[in-house]
Each structure stands twice: as structure tokens, then as C-alpha cells.
Design a protein around this motif. Structure first.
Motif, short mmCIF file in Angstrom:
data_model
loop_
_atom_site.label_atom_id
_atom_site.label_comp_id
_atom_site.label_asym_id
_atom_site.label_seq_id
_atom_site.Cartn_x
_atom_site.Cartn_y
_atom_site.Cartn_z
N HIS A 77 33.01 -12.26 -48.67
CA HIS A 77 33.74 -11.08 -48.18
C HIS A 77 34.52 -10.41 -49.31
O HIS A 77 34.68 -9.19 -49.32
CB HIS A 77 34.70 -11.49 -47.07
N LEU A 78 35.03 -11.25 -50.22
CA LEU A 78 35.85 -10.75 -51.33
C LEU A 78 35.39 -11.42 -52.62
O LEU A 78 34.71 -12.45 -52.60
CB LEU A 78 37.33 -11.12 -51.14
N VAL A 199 35.66 -6.04 -52.53
CA VAL A 199 35.41 -6.46 -51.14
C VAL A 199 34.14 -5.79 -50.64
O VAL A 199 33.74 -4.73 -51.12
CB VAL A 199 36.60 -6.12 -50.20
N ARG A 201 32.36 -3.56 -48.13
CA ARG A 201 32.89 -2.45 -47.31
C ARG A 201 32.75 -2.72 -45.81
O ARG A 201 33.67 -2.43 -45.03
CB ARG A 201 32.15 -1.15 -47.63
N LEU A 204 35.29 -5.21 -44.67
CA LEU A 204 36.63 -4.63 -44.57
C LEU A 204 36.78 -3.82 -43.28
O LEU A 204 37.81 -3.88 -42.62
CB LEU A 204 36.91 -3.75 -45.80
N PRO A 208 39.65 -5.55 -40.76
CA PRO A 208 40.65 -4.84 -41.57
C PRO A 208 41.95 -5.62 -41.72
O PRO A 208 42.60 -5.55 -42.77
CB PRO A 208 40.86 -3.53 -40.81
N ILE A 211 41.11 -8.92 -44.24
CA ILE A 211 40.73 -8.53 -45.60
C ILE A 211 41.75 -7.56 -46.17
O ILE A 211 42.15 -7.68 -47.34
CB ILE A 211 39.28 -8.00 -45.63
N GLY A 212 42.22 -6.65 -45.34
CA GLY A 212 43.29 -5.74 -45.77
C GLY A 212 44.54 -6.51 -46.18
O GLY A 212 45.24 -6.13 -47.12
N ILE A 215 44.01 -7.94 -49.62
CA ILE A 215 44.09 -6.84 -50.61
C ILE A 215 45.57 -6.57 -50.92
O ILE A 215 45.96 -6.48 -52.08
CB ILE A 215 43.39 -5.56 -50.08
#
Ligand code: PRP
Length: 225
Positions: A77-78, A199, A201, A204, A208, A211-212, A215
Motif C-alpha cells: 500500500h505504501l 502510496v 492511489r 489511498l 483514506p 493511509i492518509g 502520510i
């Protein structure tokens, strides 16, 4: 004592590059609250997936170019990837929201010291280049009307000129020690390089909050540095 989670179906994956970037990335990850299990520091270990202090997140350790591939296909994912790798692949599925300001170096063209004395890059029309970065190399030279014939290598590009494989190389330069040790000199700058948090897209958009959140944690860790 930190409690480490076992990866489950709802676990997220962070892909980290092996090698020197890893050393610089670990303090940032720690600052962001991501601490890998002890086995991660065991260099003799053959383990490739690691739990972290965050029960929702596990780490995989792969080659730097493969970080981009794992993230682009959503297998991770990241990730942490240099913009050299991002430029080479140009995957639309990858979003790079945070410059981590680590792994600073540059992508450059180099040639033998003996050749550079009488060489003028402005006069090149066709050159042969050994590189890990054929796409970036061709794009860079095409923009200034030079046809670059690339020979793809995975490492030790510096051997190519002396052994007659290619007259020039395109590679990362940090301290310049590797070029110097191989009697090469930098003759053209292509791009400045740092490592980015990347990440997927779609991931994300789908997650959100999680993963947000990572970030933001990493953005804050960079700002605190
Ligand atoms: C990179 C690059 C050069 C060297 C440059 O290789 O490919 O060989 O570092 O660094 P310097 O300017 O400080 O000498 P790296 O050691 O990352 O290993 P790699 O060949 O596996 O990419």
C-alpha cells in the motif's frame, strides 16, 4: 515491551528498499510511530516480511526498483522510493505525497577522465550508455537531440567504460567516491534525487483514514527533523 501484531487480512504493507536508504529511513519511521520487530535488524535473517509496533502495518524489504513495482500493483500500500526510480517507471498508480529529504544524491552522466579532456557533450549526436535507467537516459538525451543507445545493467555500471561495453554511464552519484575510484568523471547532471513516501492511489482512495494517517505521521516526522 512493544506488542507486535501478526499480519491479517486487514493488514497494510509498507515496502522499504534494502541498502543505505534504509538506515536513513528508520529514524523517520520511528518518529512516525512505526517500529519493526527485532528480527528486522538481524542481517543474517532470510525473513522478508516483518510485523511492526503498529498492529495494522507490516513491512517488506525489497530492492529499491521493486518498491515501485509492489506499490504500483497494489501488492504494497505504501513504500519509500527515490525519485530516480519513480522517473524510470513513471507508474500512474503511484502517488508520492511526501519528500522525506533522505537519500540525497543525483543522477548524472559520467565518462572516463581520459575521454573528458577532449570531449564536448554539446557535440554528441549518438552515444552508447550503460545504465540502470534506460528510460530516464533516453528521455533526457532525446530532449536535446542526442540518440542514446542504452545497455541495461543492474549494478557496477562503472566497469562498462574500461571494458569497452559503453563509453558513458548514467548512474547515481552521492559522494563521488565510486566514480573517482574507477577513473570516471561526471560530465552532465540529469536530476537531483531524494527518497519519497509513495502510496498506491487506489489504496489511498479506498482507505483514506489509515493511509492518509500514515502520510500525515511521516509528514510530521520530516518536519520535526
Ligand atoms: C550507488 C550508485 C553508485 C554509488 C555512488 O550504488 O550506483 O555505484 O552508489 O555513490 P558514491 O558517489 O557515494 O560513491 P549503491 O552503493 O547504492 O549500490 P547499488 O549498485 O546496489 O545500487
Amino acid at each position: 515491551m512493544t506488542a507486535y501484531s501478526r499480519a491479517g487480512a486487514d493488514t497494510f504493507v509498507l515496502a522499504l528498499p534494502k541498502g543505505r536508504i534504509l538506515q536513513e529511513a528508520m529514524p523517520l519511521l520511528k518518529e512516525a510511530g512505526i517500529v519493526p520487530e527485532a528480527e528486522f535488524d538481524n542481517e543474517a535473517s532470510r525473513q522478508l516480511r516483518f510485523r511492526t509496533s503498529d498492529p495494522r502495518l507490516e513491512i517488506i524489504r525489497v530492492r529499491s526498483f521493486d518498491v515501485a513495482t509492489f506499490v504500483a500493483f497494489g501488492a504494497a500500500h505504501l513504500g519509500i522510493a527515490g525519485n530516480d526510480v519513480l522517473l524510470e517507471f513513471d507508474y500512474p498508480e503511484i502517488y508520492a505525497p511526501v519528500d522525506l529529504k533522505i537519500g540525497k544524491c543525483r543522477l548524472a552522466v559520467a565518462e572516463p577522465v581520459s575521454m573528458s579532456a577532449s570531449d564536448d557533450p554539446e557535440r554528441w549526436s549518438h552515444i552508447r550508455v550503460a545504465t540502470k535507467y534506460p528510460h530516464v537516459t533516453q528521455t533526457h538525451f532525446a530532449a536535446r537531440g542526442v540518440q542514446a543507445e542504452c545497455i541495461k545493467l543492474s549494478g557496477a555500471m562503472e566497469l562498462a567504460p574500461t571494458l569497452g561495453l559503453a563509453g558513458r554511464i548514467v548512474d547515481l552519484v552521492s559522494s563521488g567516491a565510486t566514480l573517482k575510484a574507477n577513473n570516471l568523471v561526471e560530465v552532465e547532471h540529469i536530476a537531483d534525487v531524494t527518497s519519497r513516501l509513495v502510496v498506491n492511489r487506489t489504496a489511498l482512495k479506498t482507505y483514506p483514514e489509515e493511509i492518509g494517517g500514515w502520510i500525515e505521521q511521516l509528514r510530521r516526522a520530516v518536519d520535526a527533523d
